[in-house]
Design a protein around this motif. Structure first.
Motif, PDB file in Angstrom:
ATOM      1  N   ALA A 240       0.823  -1.213   0.000  1.00 24.99           N
ATOM      2  CA  ALA A 240       0.000   0.000   0.000  1.00 24.99           C
ATOM      3  C   ALA A 240       0.858   1.264   0.000  1.00 24.99           C
ATOM      4  O   ALA A 240       0.503   2.286  -0.575  1.00 24.99           O
ATOM      5  N   SER A 241       2.061   1.184   0.619  1.00 23.04           N
ATOM      6  CA  SER A 241       2.880   2.403   0.737  1.00 23.04           C
ATOM      7  C   SER A 241       3.903   2.547  -0.381  1.00 23.04           C
ATOM      8  O   SER A 241       4.463   3.618  -0.579  1.00 23.04           O
ATOM      9  N   GLY A 242       4.170   1.480  -1.121  1.00 23.69           N
ATOM     10  CA  GLY A 242       5.179   1.568  -2.180  1.00 23.69           C
ATOM     11  C   GLY A 242       5.590   0.188  -2.654  1.00 23.69           C
ATOM     12  O   GLY A 242       5.110  -0.821  -2.137  1.00 23.69           O
ATOM     13  N   SER A 243       6.505   0.164  -3.647  1.00 24.05           N
ATOM     14  CA  SER A 243       6.981  -1.142  -4.131  1.00 24.05           C
ATOM     15  C   SER A 243       8.200  -1.538  -3.325  1.00 24.05           C
ATOM     16  O   SER A 243       9.010  -0.681  -2.980  1.00 24.05           O
ATOM     17  N   ILE A 244       8.344  -2.839  -3.022  1.00 22.67           N
ATOM     18  CA  ILE A 244       9.572  -3.242  -2.327  1.00 22.67           C
ATOM     19  C   ILE A 244      10.325  -4.288  -3.143  1.00 22.67           C
ATOM     20  O   ILE A 244       9.746  -5.152  -3.788  1.00 22.67           O
ATOM     21  N   LEU A 245      11.665  -4.116  -3.105  1.00 23.63           N
ATOM     22  CA  LEU A 245      12.564  -4.956  -3.905  1.00 23.63           C
ATOM     23  C   LEU A 245      13.521  -5.667  -2.949  1.00 23.63           C
ATOM     24  O   LEU A 245      14.157  -5.025  -2.106  1.00 23.63           O
ATOM     25  N   PHE A 246      13.637  -6.994  -3.089  1.00 25.89           N
ATOM     26  CA  PHE A 246      14.521  -7.762  -2.200  1.00 25.89           C
ATOM     27  C   PHE A 246      15.925  -7.759  -2.782  1.00 25.89           C
ATOM     28  O   PHE A 246      16.136  -8.198  -3.907  1.00 25.89           O
ATOM     29  N   ILE A 247      16.921  -7.256  -2.009  1.00 24.11           N
ATOM     30  CA  ILE A 247      18.276  -7.154  -2.574  1.00 24.11           C
ATOM     31  C   ILE A 247      19.312  -8.058  -1.917  1.00 24.11           C
ATOM     32  O   ILE A 247      20.463  -8.083  -2.338  1.00 24.11           O
TER      33      ILE A 247
END
Ligand SMILES: Nc1ncnc2c1ncn2[C@@H]1O[C@H](COP(=O)(O)OP(=O)(O)OP(=O)(O)O)[C@@H](O)[C@H]1O
Ligand SMILES: [Mg+2]
Length: 416
Positions: A138-145
């Protein structure tokens, strides 16, 4: 390379052409009137211009992503620590996605809970995330690094508190950045683990055998490289100069001695290269290599050296044992020539049931321990002890003024 270039340009041309046609028909539909030839032509030129602009903008974005990947993969090769690397990654993403909010979020590896004071991120299940995976929240896209020692690290991408729209090529670029980061972080984790092992080992034993092993193998690699470099450069150049001189020796007799000096130097450097790393140590095997070393010492110095061997199975000579034993004998014989004034040396090697024993004995002036202990620039004896230590061996040195030198050591040959 050329084929790729042609393929790329054909693709670009085809794309531009299709866009142009589309734009052209759209303009025709919008105007919905009978046009004259001049207006048709103008429309057509406008369509080509418009679609070219579109295509170039598209290509330009791709180039930006590529450049960013190059830049970041170069950074990954630098020795920066994990936190620095992650900071560089966020900066890199920020520099391409201008105007977007980029933030780091960390999850505890054990509890899978958010760590630290972060931006508001809704609770999500991170257990089945893959490296490079992007999910919308809901707050943004998340990317696993990737992961640090006790943390899973994600990057949060948003625009004014909402997820950003990520195009396909943008997602590929982010995925590649995540892969680069993850593998660099993984390498750092492995190195850290090894260093921790060495430190723990160091606390348990008075001196770390693992560390000595690592240092000795680095030094062996360096010696081999140096010997190879000298052989391939200086020796070859000197041989070339020598050959050139041969043509003139007949004419100018007085340069004969220059050629002789050169030949002496070539021989000297060859011998030094041999000492740095005997070229056939592994191929010839330890026993023959030691014998060659002894023969060289016998012919170069007034020394009587005997070598008694009782070894039934030479498969006990692993690469580690071969190099360490060879270096130990080399140092002992060098010391004998430099310091001992001995006339007689005996070397003995005996294979026992589960161990290998080695004894060195000379009849020289012996070691004056008061002098030796005050020396700070002697590494030979220390190196010998370190090598025995890194083969997990035990040793005993017995010497005194006018007592000669006796060194005895034993290593286990049992496969653990
Ligand atoms: N076989 C020997 N007989 C008598 N003295 C010896 C013998 N081997 C070593 N020593 C003494 O022990 C000292 C330390 O030897 P070590 O090999 O550690 O250092 P080094 O030979 O002086 O220098 P390097 O670091 O080049 O080996 C020597 O300086 C020498 O005085
Ligand atoms: Mg020495």
């Amino acid at each position: 390379m050329k084929d790729n270039w042609v393929k790329l340009n054909i693709e670009q041309f085809a794309r531009t052409f299709v866009f142009s046609l589309l734009l052209f028909f759209m303009l025709l539909l919008i105007t919905d009137s009978q046009l004259q030839f001049k207006q048709y032509s103008l429309f057509f030129v406008l369509s080509i211009f418009g679609s070219s602009c579109l295509c170039f903008t598209y290509d330009d974005r791709n180039k930006t992503y590529l450049r960013s990947l190059f830049r970041f993969s170069e950074l990954c090769q630098e020795g920066s620590d994990a936190d620095q690397l992650i900071k560089e990654l966020t900066n890199e993403i920020q520099s391409v996605l201008l105007g977007k909010q980029i933030a780091l979020i960390n999850y505890d590896k054990k509890t899978l809970k958010l760590k630290g004071n972060h931006i508001q991120v809704p609770n999500i299940n991170i257990s089945n995330f893959k490296i490079g995976e992007i999910r919308e929240t809901a707050s943004g896209s998340i990317l696993f690094i990737g992961e640090k020692c006790d943390t899973f690290v994600f990057i949060h991408l948003s625009h004014k508190g909402h997820p950003i729209k990520i195009r396909e090529n943008e997602a590929d670029w982010l995925r590649m950045l995540a892969f680069c980061t993850a593998s660099a972080l993984q390498n750092k984790l492995l190195i850290q683990k090894k260093i921790d092992e060495i430190i723990i080992d160091d606390q348990h034993k008075c001196k770390s055998a693992v560390l000595s092993k690592v240092l000795f193998s680095i030094s062996e690699i360096e010696r081999t490289k140096l010997a190879q470099d000298i052989h391939d450069s200086i020796i070859q150049e000197l041989i070339f100069v020598c050959r050139e001189l041969e043509y003139h020796v007949e004419k100018y007799k007085d340069i004969y001695y220059i050629r002789e000096i050169l030949l002496d130097n070539i021989q000297y450097i060859r011998e030094k290269c041999f000492d740095l790393r005997p070229p056939f140590l592994m191929e010839m095997g330890l026993l023959r290599s030691i014998q060659v070393l002894i023969d060289k010492h016998k012919s170069n110095y007034q020394l009587d050296i005997e070598f008694f061997v009782d070894v039934k199975d030479d498969s006990i000579f692993t690469e580690d044992i071969t190099i360490n034993f060879y270096r130990i004998v080399q140092e002992l014989l060098t010391n004998a020539v430099k310091h001992s004034k001995a006339s007689y040396i005996v070397l003995t090697m005996i294979q026992k049931k589960t161990s290998l024993m080695f004894v060195y004995e000379d009849n020289g002036i012996g070691i004056d321990w008061n002098k030796v202990n005050s020396k700070t620039n002697s590494f030979g004896l220390t190196g010998i002890k370190e090598r025995i230590n890194c083969m997990s061996g035990i040793h005993n040195i017995s010497s005194g003024v006018n007592e000669g030198l006796l060194l005895r050591f034993e290593i286990s040959t049992k496969n653990e």
